[in-house]
Design an enzyme around this catalytic site. Structure first.
Site, mmCIF file in Angstrom:
data_model
loop_
_atom_site.group_PDB
_atom_site.id
_atom_site.type_symbol
_atom_site.label_atom_id
_atom_site.label_comp_id
_atom_site.label_asym_id
_atom_site.label_seq_id
_atom_site.Cartn_x
_atom_site.Cartn_y
_atom_site.Cartn_z
ATOM 1 N N ARG A 152 41.377 52.767 -86.278
ATOM 2 C CA ARG A 152 40.993 52.947 -87.671
ATOM 3 C C ARG A 152 42.093 52.640 -88.689
ATOM 4 N NH1 ARG A 152 37.524 58.460 -88.583
ATOM 5 N NH2 ARG A 152 35.745 57.431 -87.651
ATOM 6 N N GLU A 162 38.054 71.312 -92.300
ATOM 7 C CA GLU A 162 38.867 70.250 -92.898
ATOM 8 C C GLU A 162 39.917 70.777 -93.880
ATOM 9 O OE1 GLU A 162 36.637 66.775 -93.838
ATOM 10 O OE2 GLU A 162 38.264 65.894 -94.991
ATOM 11 N N LEU A 207 34.649 68.009 -85.423
ATOM 12 C CA LEU A 207 33.676 68.877 -84.765
ATOM 13 C C LEU A 207 34.428 69.921 -83.931
ATOM 14 C CD1 LEU A 207 30.650 69.283 -84.240
ATOM 15 C CD2 LEU A 207 30.889 67.825 -82.246
#
Ligand SMILES: Cc1cc2nc3c(=O)[nH]c(=O)nc-3n(C[C@H](O)[C@H](O)[C@H](O)COP(=O)(O)OP(=O)(O)OC[C@H]3O[C@@H](n4cnc5c(N)ncnc54)[C@H](O)[C@@H]3O)c2cc1C
Length: 310
Positions: free
Chosen positions: A69, A154, A171
């Site tokens: 990414r 988060e 998750l």
């Protein structure tokens, strides 16, 4: 809120590590939040190309479109800067239509809804701010340094992500830490003293905000500052400029906060400025490139991990 200077004094860490998703759908009409084109599309055979249909990922990584990414996001960002184009493209035209629509029905429908047929047109993509690895520093049971303040998800820095983040790890962060927090609290919940005499908000001396534009415009400026100067690739001079601009926004917003009746929009703006400051300041203090933090002034990774910066 956990950090709020001089008041709560919560510890916050790793705020410079902001993950960008490499392939949000570029929609010139503007969309908030943006639609993500899953990275699985590249795994399925989609290839990143520029406007002229030329591949470019081989210049950045031998894994080409399948690179991680952060590398793909930086490559797209660089190609956009070099060409002046507003997006790059994901080419899926060579893929089998039945297979593509079966695997990615939502992406297919979304593209079609804005006039892009993935089987005939390249899908325009652009990196988008995606995930904050840093946050309220918590231990393995989700405890912050503030007594009785737990945090998970988060907003935290659990240490799970380090300087980078594997997809779908949030998750793990939400589920594991939520359970651990519950297990830690349950045996003591009945013995905890929770202050129930928090005074009401005192709005005396403040006036109704007459001009909402002061808030909405500052929000726009904040987004501009962060996108332009504290994005995927950073440098000392850009970060310094961001800090100078943020300081002005901070002062203006504190004045509004102290003198006008508060609103959700004003509180959110104030919080966003705090977060933006923390990201920028943390980025300034990290004199190396590591994980999601990349600066042209210090492109190398140091051989040791810098101590906590905040
Ligand atoms: C487009 C997209 C796709 C993603 N895909 C994946 C994926 O495939 N796998 C994965 O693991 N992660 C994924 N992520 C990341 C993941 O979704 C988030 O990290 C996760 O949802 C965070 O959960 P949270 O409960 O910590 O925070 P949030 O889901 O942001 O929840 C915070 C809540 O607090 C509320 N809130 C905020 N301020 C206040 C306030 N002052 N008072 C009261 N309430 C407040 C908010 O309204 C919100 O409901 C994705 C993220 C995005 C943006």
């Amino acid at each position: 809120m956990a950090l709020r200077w001089g008041i709560a004094k919560g510890w916050v860490e790793n705020m410079e590590f902001v993950q960008f998703h490499p392939t949000a759908l570029y929609n010139p009409a503007g969309e908030n939040p943006v639609f993500l084109v899953s990275e699985a599309v590249r795994g399925y055979g989609g290839i990143l190309k520029n406007r002229n249909g030329e591949e470019f990922m081989h210049k950045y990584d031998e894994r080409k479109s399948l690179a991680p990414r952060d590398i793909v996001a930086r490559a797209i960002d660089n190609e956009m800067k070099l060409s002046g184009d507003e997006c790059m493209f994901l080419d899926c035209r060579h893929l089998n239509k039945e297979g593509f629509t079966a695997h990615f029905p939502t992406i297919y429908e979304k593209c079609m809804s804005i006039g892009i047929d993935p089987m005939k047109d390249m899908i325009p993509v652009v990196p988008a701010c995606h995930y904050m690895c840093g946050g309220i520093k918590v231990d393995e049971m989700g405890r912050s340094n503030i007594q009785q303040l737990y945090a998970c998800g988060e907003c935290t820095c659990t240490g799970l992500h380090g300087a980078n983040r594997l997809a779908s790890n949030s998750l793990l962060e939400a589920m594991v830490f939520a359970k651990r927090i519950a297990e830690d609290i349950l045996p003591k919940i009945n013995h905890l003293s929770i202050k129930d005499s928090i005074p009401d908000w005192d709005a005396q001396g403040t006036t109704d905000p007459k001009e909402m534009v002061l808030i909405t415009q500052s929000l726009k400026e904040l987004k501009e500052i962060m996108s332009s100067y504290v994005g995927i690739v950073r440098s000392n001079v850009r970060l310094k400029r961001a800090l100078d601009r943020l300081w002005i926004l901070y002062q203006e917003t504190e004045e509004l906060y102290n003198n006008t009746t508060i609103s959700p929009q004003l509180c959110e703006l104030r919080n966003l400025i705090s977060i933006a400051y923390l990201v920028t300041r943390s980025a300034t203090m990290r004199r190396e490139s590591r994980g999601l933090h990349y600066t042209t002034d210090y492109p190398e990774k140091l051989g040791f991990v810098q101590e906590s910066l905040l």
